[in-house]
Design a protein around this motif. Structure first.
Motif, PDB file in Angstrom:
ATOM      1  N   THR A  83      37.932 -32.912 -19.241  1.00  0.00           N
ATOM      2  CA  THR A  83      36.793 -32.076 -19.636  1.00  0.00           C
ATOM      3  C   THR A  83      35.475 -32.641 -19.138  1.00  0.00           C
ATOM      4  O   THR A  83      34.692 -31.952 -18.485  1.00  0.00           O
ATOM      5  N   VAL A  84      35.219 -33.899 -19.452  1.00  0.00           N
ATOM      6  CA  VAL A  84      33.939 -34.508 -19.087  1.00  0.00           C
ATOM      7  C   VAL A  84      33.825 -34.709 -17.582  1.00  0.00           C
ATOM      8  O   VAL A  84      32.783 -34.429 -16.985  1.00  0.00           O
ATOM      9  N   SER A  85      34.887 -35.167 -16.964  1.00  0.00           N
ATOM     10  CA  SER A  85      34.847 -35.403 -15.514  1.00  0.00           C
ATOM     11  C   SER A  85      34.575 -34.109 -14.753  1.00  0.00           C
ATOM     12  O   SER A  85      33.797 -34.092 -13.791  1.00  0.00           O
ATOM     13  N   THR A  86      35.210 -33.019 -15.195  1.00  0.00           N
ATOM     14  CA  THR A  86      34.990 -31.728 -14.545  1.00  0.00           C
ATOM     15  C   THR A  86      33.551 -31.277 -14.710  1.00  0.00           C
ATOM     16  O   THR A  86      32.909 -30.819 -13.755  1.00  0.00           O
ATOM     17  N   LEU A  87      33.010 -31.415 -15.928  1.00  0.00           N
ATOM     18  CA  LEU A  87      31.636 -30.975 -16.172  1.00  0.00           C
ATOM     19  C   LEU A  87      30.642 -31.786 -15.352  1.00  0.00           C
ATOM     20  O   LEU A  87      29.708 -31.229 -14.764  1.00  0.00           O
ATOM     21  N   ILE A  88      30.829 -33.094 -15.279  1.00  0.00           N
ATOM     22  CA  ILE A  88      29.922 -33.931 -14.494  1.00  0.00           C
ATOM     23  C   ILE A  88      29.940 -33.516 -13.027  1.00  0.00           C
ATOM     24  O   ILE A  88      28.890 -33.418 -12.381  1.00  0.00           O
ATOM     25  N   SER A  89      31.129 -33.256 -12.501  1.00  0.00           N
ATOM     26  CA  SER A  89      31.248 -32.837 -11.106  1.00  0.00           C
ATOM     27  C   SER A  89      30.505 -31.529 -10.858  1.00  0.00           C
ATOM     28  O   SER A  89      29.775 -31.393  -9.866  1.00  0.00           O
ATOM     29  N   LEU A  90      30.666 -30.576 -11.770  1.00  0.00           N
ATOM     30  CA  LEU A  90      30.021 -29.276 -11.591  1.00  0.00           C
ATOM     31  C   LEU A  90      28.513 -29.354 -11.804  1.00  0.00           C
ATOM     32  O   LEU A  90      27.745 -28.655 -11.136  1.00  0.00           O
ATOM     33  N   LEU A  91      28.072 -30.190 -12.724  1.00  0.00           N
ATOM     34  CA  LEU A  91      26.633 -30.402 -12.896  1.00  0.00           C
ATOM     35  C   LEU A  91      26.019 -30.954 -11.616  1.00  0.00           C
ATOM     36  O   LEU A  91      24.926 -30.542 -11.203  1.00  0.00           O
TER      37      LEU A  91
END
Length: 225
Positions: A144-152
């Motif tokens: 969850t967090v890794s995906t969000l950081i990448s998209l941010l």
């Protein structure tokens, strides 16, 4: 002819779609700020962290706001990793493995975590142990967090990354004028389409991120009632 007419000469509805996408960006970012601060409050109160809450800055650019969230999420990741390291250092290997065994009762995991926290911090509540187990045992830290950081990061690096948050709310023409300095007019449509793709993925990842945090914070509220 308006700049937006040059961009979308055959499909006026696309203008409104783009404006709607920008509003979705603002809504998702605002919700992410709120959810992040909720988790920061829980970590600070129950696990002794000192993470500074964040506030969305309308005078800053999209990228600057993305970077702000990334920084705090990375700090949360660091704190969760530290909890894991403490557990691994203080526990026998068998007990440590129990923390990640999906078949192990959660109450047993909480009891194990509370034992470790008592060694590190002295007297500690079961709520603190429950928060730690929820963060360690969910996919919050990994997917969850890794995906969000990448998209941010992708949103921040996109054609709209340098646009001020305040401009986004003022209409399509100002948005397009603001980003013309970043790309040639012939590249504009491709850039905007790429941005739309990133935003769709970002919205979905944001919702998962917010649900993951809500799962933790709602349990905390139940514990303290």
């Amino acid at each position: 002819m308006a700049l937006s007419d040059l961009l979308y000469p055959d499909n006026p509805k696309r203008k409104q779609e783009l404006i709607h996408l920008h509003q979705e960006l603002l809504d998702s970012m605002s919700a992410n700020f709120h959810a992040t601060n909720e988790l920061v409050g829980v970590l600070n109160k129950h696990l002794g962290c000192t993470i500074t809450p964040i506030k969305m800055r309308e005078s800053s650019t999209v990228k600057e706001n993305c970077d702000m969230i990334i920084q705090v999420i990375s700090e949360i990741q660091h704190q969760v990793q530290k909890i894991d390291s403490d557990m691994k250092e203080k526990l026998e290997p068998v007990l440590y493995q129990k923390l990640y065994d999906v078949k192990e009762p959660e109450l047993e995991k909480i009891a194990i975590a509370q034992r470790v926290f008592s060694i590190i911090f002295g007297e500690v509540t079961s709520t603190a142990a429950m928060v730690a187990i929820k963060l360690l045992g969910s996919n919050f830290l990994t997917l969850t967090v890794s995906t969000l950081i990448s998209l941010l990061a992708q949103i921040g690096a996109s054609v709209l990354g340098g646009v001020s948050i305040t401009i986004i709310g003022l209409g399509l023409e100002m948005i397009l004028h603001a980003i013309l300095g970043a790309v040639e007019r012939s590249q504009l449509l491709t850039a905007v389409r790429s941005y739309e793709k990133h935003l769709a993925e970002f919205k979905a990842a944001s919702e998962k991120y917010q649900r993951a945090i809500h799962e933790v914070t709602s349990l905390v509220r139940q514990q303290v009632q």
